[in-house]
Design a protein around this motif. Structure first.
Motif, short mmCIF file in Angstrom:
data_model
loop_
_atom_site.label_atom_id
_atom_site.label_comp_id
_atom_site.label_asym_id
_atom_site.label_seq_id
_atom_site.Cartn_x
_atom_site.Cartn_y
_atom_site.Cartn_z
N SER A 128 0.75 -0.94 0.22
CA SER A 128 -0.17 0.05 0.03
C SER A 128 0.71 1.24 0.09
N ASP A 129 0.43 2.36 -0.39
CA ASP A 129 0.87 3.74 -0.27
C ASP A 129 0.24 4.47 0.81
N ILE A 130 1.15 5.21 1.69
CA ILE A 130 0.71 5.88 2.81
C ILE A 130 1.52 7.32 2.71
N LYS A 131 0.57 8.24 3.08
CA LYS A 131 0.94 9.82 2.94
C LYS A 131 0.41 10.44 4.11
N ARG A 132 1.53 11.20 4.76
CA ARG A 132 1.27 12.07 5.70
C ARG A 132 1.48 13.55 5.60
N THR A 133 0.48 14.29 5.26
CA THR A 133 0.91 15.59 4.51
C THR A 133 0.19 16.58 5.23
N GLY A 134 0.53 18.02 5.06
CA GLY A 134 -0.24 19.19 5.73
C GLY A 134 -0.02 19.26 7.12
N ARG A 135 -1.22 19.71 7.73
CA ARG A 135 -0.71 19.84 9.38
C ARG A 135 -1.22 18.74 10.01
N TRP A 136 -0.17 18.01 10.71
CA TRP A 136 -0.36 16.90 11.46
C TRP A 136 0.52 16.89 12.67
N GLN A 137 0.33 16.33 13.83
CA GLN A 137 1.10 16.47 14.79
C GLN A 137 2.02 15.02 14.92
N VAL A 138 3.32 15.40 15.20
CA VAL A 138 4.48 14.39 14.60
C VAL A 138 5.06 14.15 16.03
N PRO A 139 5.02 12.79 16.57
CA PRO A 139 5.67 12.34 17.88
C PRO A 139 6.87 12.53 17.97
N ALA A 140 7.60 12.32 19.11
CA ALA A 140 9.01 12.58 19.32
C ALA A 140 9.49 11.20 18.61
N ALA A 141 8.85 10.16 18.47
CA ALA A 141 9.11 8.69 18.03
C ALA A 141 8.49 8.30 17.02
N LEU A 142 8.77 8.03 15.94
CA LEU A 142 7.85 7.63 15.00
C LEU A 142 8.58 6.15 14.22
N THR A 143 7.68 5.18 14.34
CA THR A 143 8.21 4.04 13.76
C THR A 143 7.39 3.57 12.67
N VAL A 144 8.08 3.49 11.39
CA VAL A 144 7.23 2.98 10.11
C VAL A 144 7.73 1.62 9.70
N THR A 145 6.72 1.04 9.45
CA THR A 145 7.03 -0.42 9.03
C THR A 145 6.12 -0.56 7.56
N GLN A 146 6.91 -1.01 6.73
CA GLN A 146 6.10 -1.08 5.18
C GLN A 146 6.83 -2.23 4.50
#
Length: 197
Positions: free
Chosen positions: A81-99
């Motif tokens: 799948s394709d995942i996008k996060r754009t615009g105004r969104w809250q970013v945590p201090a630690a972000l884990t991405v599994t794809q």
């Protein structure tokens, strides 16, 4: 003397006392409201002590309180799948991405970042991760282990000491990580050969 009990009144006449008159009254609605009424303060109680006519009603929340603390960690998981996060969104201090077998785009140019460092950990298999940061953000590579993969970042420009930093850790097989530095509204320049398609 037997019969119905009688009581002496002021007029001197004896009258029959009603049955049960000597018993204490049963509790009822009249007893519940006979005492002084207590007003429980609340945001909707305009007749409370804190509210005065002509003044706005109290706020439904404490405006002097600081906003809620952001989430310390968050994970994004996808497969084919394709995942996008754009615009105004809250970013945590630690972000884990599994794809797996897909693409992920994280656009941080207009995102809400409240921590001095944003740690992005990428676990990828035959997939790619693209992170877009605004100018002035320092990019660090935090290590990891990748096989048959690629990691690229735009040439470092002038670092703004007031901006947050990005740290990327990559664990992957046949996966790519690309960090781009673009201003808000700016689009990446396409390669000349892509225009031949």
């Amino acid at each position: 003397m037997t019969g119905t009990p009688q009581e002496q009144h002021d007029d001197g006449q004896a009258r029959a006392q009603e049955p049960g008159a000597d018993r204490p009254p049963l509790p009822g609605p009249a007893d519940e409201t006979s005492g002084p009424m207590t007003i429980i303060p609340g945001p909707a109680a305009e007749d409370s002590v804190a509210w005065q006519p002509g003044s706005p009603p109290p706020a439904r929340y404490d405006t002097s309180a600081s906003p809620a603390a952001p989430r310390a960690a968050m994970s994004i998981t996808g497969f084919m799948s394709d995942i996008k996060r754009t615009g105004r969104w809250q970013v945590p201090a630690a972000l884990t991405v599994t794809q797996g077998m897909g693409d992920v785009t994280l656009d941080l140019r207009e995102a809400v970042v409240t921590s001095p460092v944003v740690d992005v950990t990428f676990y990828g298999g035959m997939s790619s991760l693209k992170i877009i940061v605004p100018p002035g953000v320092e990019v660090e590579w935090g290590g990891g282990m990748a096989l048959l993969s690629d990691e690229k970042a735009d040439p470092p420009g002038e670092v703004d000491p007031t901006m947050w930093r990005l740290r990327v850790t990559h664990y992957g097989l046949m996966s790519d990580v690309r960090v781009r530095t673009l201003a808000v509204g700016e689009t990446p320049t396409k390669k000349w050969w892509k225009g031949l398609r």
